[in-house]
Design an enzyme around this catalytic site. Sequence first.
Site, PDB file in Angstrom:
ATOM      1  N   GLU A 266     103.196 126.857  65.931  1.00  0.00           N
ATOM      2  CA  GLU A 266     102.485 128.093  65.579  1.00  0.00           C
ATOM      3  C   GLU A 266     101.070 128.113  66.144  1.00  0.00           C
ATOM      4  O   GLU A 266     100.116 128.486  65.463  1.00  0.00           O
ATOM      5  CB  GLU A 266     102.474 128.284  64.058  1.00  0.00           C
ATOM      6  CG  GLU A 266     103.876 128.436  63.477  1.00  0.00           C
ATOM      7  CD  GLU A 266     103.906 128.754  61.981  1.00  0.00           C
ATOM      8  OE1 GLU A 266     102.968 128.369  61.266  1.00  0.00           O
ATOM      9  OE2 GLU A 266     104.888 129.391  61.548  1.00  0.00           O
ATOM     10  N   ASP A 345     112.208 128.018  56.764  1.00  0.00           N
ATOM     11  CA  ASP A 345     110.831 128.058  56.289  1.00  0.00           C
ATOM     12  C   ASP A 345     110.751 128.437  54.810  1.00  0.00           C
ATOM     13  O   ASP A 345     110.303 129.537  54.484  1.00  0.00           O
ATOM     14  CB  ASP A 345     110.052 129.078  57.144  1.00  0.00           C
ATOM     15  CG  ASP A 345     108.555 128.896  57.016  1.00  0.00           C
ATOM     16  OD1 ASP A 345     108.135 128.003  56.262  1.00  0.00           O
ATOM     17  OD2 ASP A 345     107.814 129.650  57.671  1.00  0.00           O
ATOM     18  N   GLU A 373     105.090 131.094  48.476  1.00  0.00           N
ATOM     19  CA  GLU A 373     104.957 132.058  49.572  1.00  0.00           C
ATOM     20  C   GLU A 373     106.145 133.018  49.658  1.00  0.00           C
ATOM     21  O   GLU A 373     105.963 134.226  49.765  1.00  0.00           O
ATOM     22  CB  GLU A 373     104.796 131.296  50.895  1.00  0.00           C
ATOM     23  CG  GLU A 373     104.771 132.205  52.109  1.00  0.00           C
ATOM     24  CD  GLU A 373     104.519 131.460  53.406  1.00  0.00           C
ATOM     25  OE1 GLU A 373     104.427 130.218  53.389  1.00  0.00           O
ATOM     26  OE2 GLU A 373     104.398 132.142  54.442  1.00  0.00           O
TER      27      GLU A 373
HETATM   28  O1  GCW Z   1     105.626 129.270  56.060  1.00  0.00           O
HETATM   29  C1  GCW Z   1     104.713 129.180  57.101  1.00  0.00           C
HETATM   30  C2  GCW Z   1     103.483 129.863  56.621  1.00  0.00           C
HETATM   31  C3  GCW Z   1     102.229 129.455  57.342  1.00  0.00           C
HETATM   32  C4  GCW Z   1     102.150 127.927  57.314  1.00  0.00           C
HETATM   33  C5  GCW Z   1     103.378 127.376  58.010  1.00  0.00           C
HETATM   34  C6  GCW Z   1     103.400 125.861  58.019  1.00  0.00           C
HETATM   35  C7  GCW Z   1     100.221 126.528  57.193  1.00  0.00           C
HETATM   36  O2  GCW Z   1     103.675 131.250  56.709  1.00  0.00           O
HETATM   37  O3  GCW Z   1     101.138 130.034  56.691  1.00  0.00           O
HETATM   38  O4  GCW Z   1     100.971 127.456  57.917  1.00  0.00           O
HETATM   39  O5  GCW Z   1     104.522 127.808  57.330  1.00  0.00           O
HETATM   40  O6  GCW Z   1     104.109 125.298  57.192  1.00  0.00           O
HETATM   41  O7  GCW Z   1     102.753 125.247  58.841  1.00  0.00           O
END
Ligand code: GCW
Length: 646
Positions: A266, A345, A373
């Site tokens: 990312e 995720d 989240e």
């Molecule tokens: O789920 C995603 C999140 C990001 C997060 C990423 C991760 C810290 O939307 O905000 O970044 O995972 O786990 O690295």
Amino acid sequence: MISDFHPAWLPVEAFRALGSRRVQVRGEGLLLDTVRTEVAAACRRFGGAPADTGLCDVSFAVSSQADLAPEEFTYARGEGVTVVRAADPAGLLHGFFHVVRQGERAFAGDFDERHAPALPIRLVSHWDNVDVHPVMGQVERGYAGGSIFWSAGRLREDLSRVRAYARLLAAGGINAVAINNVNVHEAEAQLLTDRIGEVAALAEQFRAYGIRVHLSVTFAAPIALGGLPTADPLDERVRAWWAQATQTVYARIPDFGGYVVKADSEGQPGPSAYARSHADGANLLAEALAPFGGVVHWRAFVYNHRQDWRDRSTDRARAAYDHFTPLDGRFAPNVILQVKHGPMDFQVREPVSPLLGAMPSTPVAVEVQATQEYTGQQRHVCYLGPMWSEVLRFPFARPVAGLVQGMVTVANVGDDPFWTGHPLAQANLYAAARLGWNPALDPLALLDEWIALTFPGHDPALREALRAIMDESWQAYERYTAPLGVGFMVRPGHHYGPDVDGYEYTPWGTYHFADRDGIGVDRTRATGTGFTGQYPSPWRDAYESLADCPDELLLFFHHVPYAHVLRNGATVVQHIYDTHFAGVERVEAMILRWQQVSGLVDEAVAARIAERLAEQLRSAEEWRDQVNAYFYRKSGVPDARGRRIY
Ligand code: GCW
């Protein structure tokens, strides 16, 4: 210690049994001082007495002869005396909190038990930023107010809340914390060097409760902080820079735990820029940490976040396994590969990550997300203990808990008066901590344990109501959100609330492929992305087969027509309607149940819970109506029960 903060699972009352007795503590050192301070406070409160000599009801002792592993303790009672022994102070501290959790049970009958943590690594990972991030705020994916560490770019002056937090974590069995976000921005990068004093100040608070501090670092630190032209892991200058930086960290924080790294993920920098592998990258930091006994947590959350949705050959679920299994055996022994529990995720329902079962020669830690989240952002009640328990028990050749060295929990706390925004979300942090110590614990029993500790002496009606509200709240959330394991359907960006096609044509690789005929992701070997092939037997075949795939994961593995009949007898589209109506009804029932007992708790807690439940209902109805309307419009299939769909 009696603090001004919400006591969570350590209310004063939890110390009554211990504090009303004669308590002996034997041993020296910081953690023993902590235990003595705790004992003295409890005894002052409840009329007992520290008893360094003479008769006692309970004795806590560190004895080096004891044949006990690190952190292990024995817990025994005979002839009217309860005795806790450990070979190290950490074990004694765990034994102390065990006695607190047991309450009067610690002083009744005879017993002789040993308790050792199943997983040596039990780390809570904060996604706290130093500077307020323009999009993510003070805490990335934080739903409980600001950071308890930093406020507007500065370390908080008063760290007493951090001390109270360390105490709560220790009482659940946590032994490590990573204090900053894995996405390391400019100010946060400096914690490693110029701002190491802030890390040291936090470490001092955590140390008193046996918790080692870890730091998230950027792989580009040698460039960003060291002024080098490269961060190439095989470059001598880079190695020397990390060795020097790490030595300086240990000079300030001798018990520093190590680094956490999100690399090539990312947008974070990583070894791929130099055509080096994740093993090269992780080993670079491992080498710098090894002389001091530190570890590097290297995250396996690596995938292409700039995917072209038109390209059906790329499957985000495959990514972690594809990246890391070729490297098994190539990591230094002090590298811990940190693997999210599912291949995507932190969705409400995912299969267990196949990577967890595929790295026999690498120390692995499983990562779970207490911060909600994708599970209601601490506005919805969603007790996740059962989900994590399923992961830890999942049977590869051995259960996941027997394959991993650690459990990492993304923190859900902030400076909110109740720590977690939703007061009932505290149970998630508690359950995660306790499951790391003993993954065999029953998550429902843990829920009861949390309720009994947090609401001691309350009317049994309250305890029963809380249990009724929280038990299966995970399944309730699942019912009114994305169906049958397909995931996402959340609003892009903040990830709260429904948006069925929100991510459908984006680069993030999180698609459901719904059309007029059907829905789901074909991840079979026969006709799809081949992800099922990442599992060992029998899972590779169970997931491959439409007949054997569990209903709850059907759309994760298969694209099916709406008329496909599930193992539970309903068609996919009717199941979507039924579960979405049922999910909302479940929230209505939660509210009724809460109304009956809310008068039994503190007014502020009652008000906060009522407010959150009202929002949960509003949001659940929004989910129900959008998801049902979407699939009704796509499929044209009416609800067999004629309910209102828009
Ligand atoms: O789920 C995603 C999140 C990001 C997060 C990423 C991760 C810290 O939307 O905000 O970044 O995972 O786990 O690295």
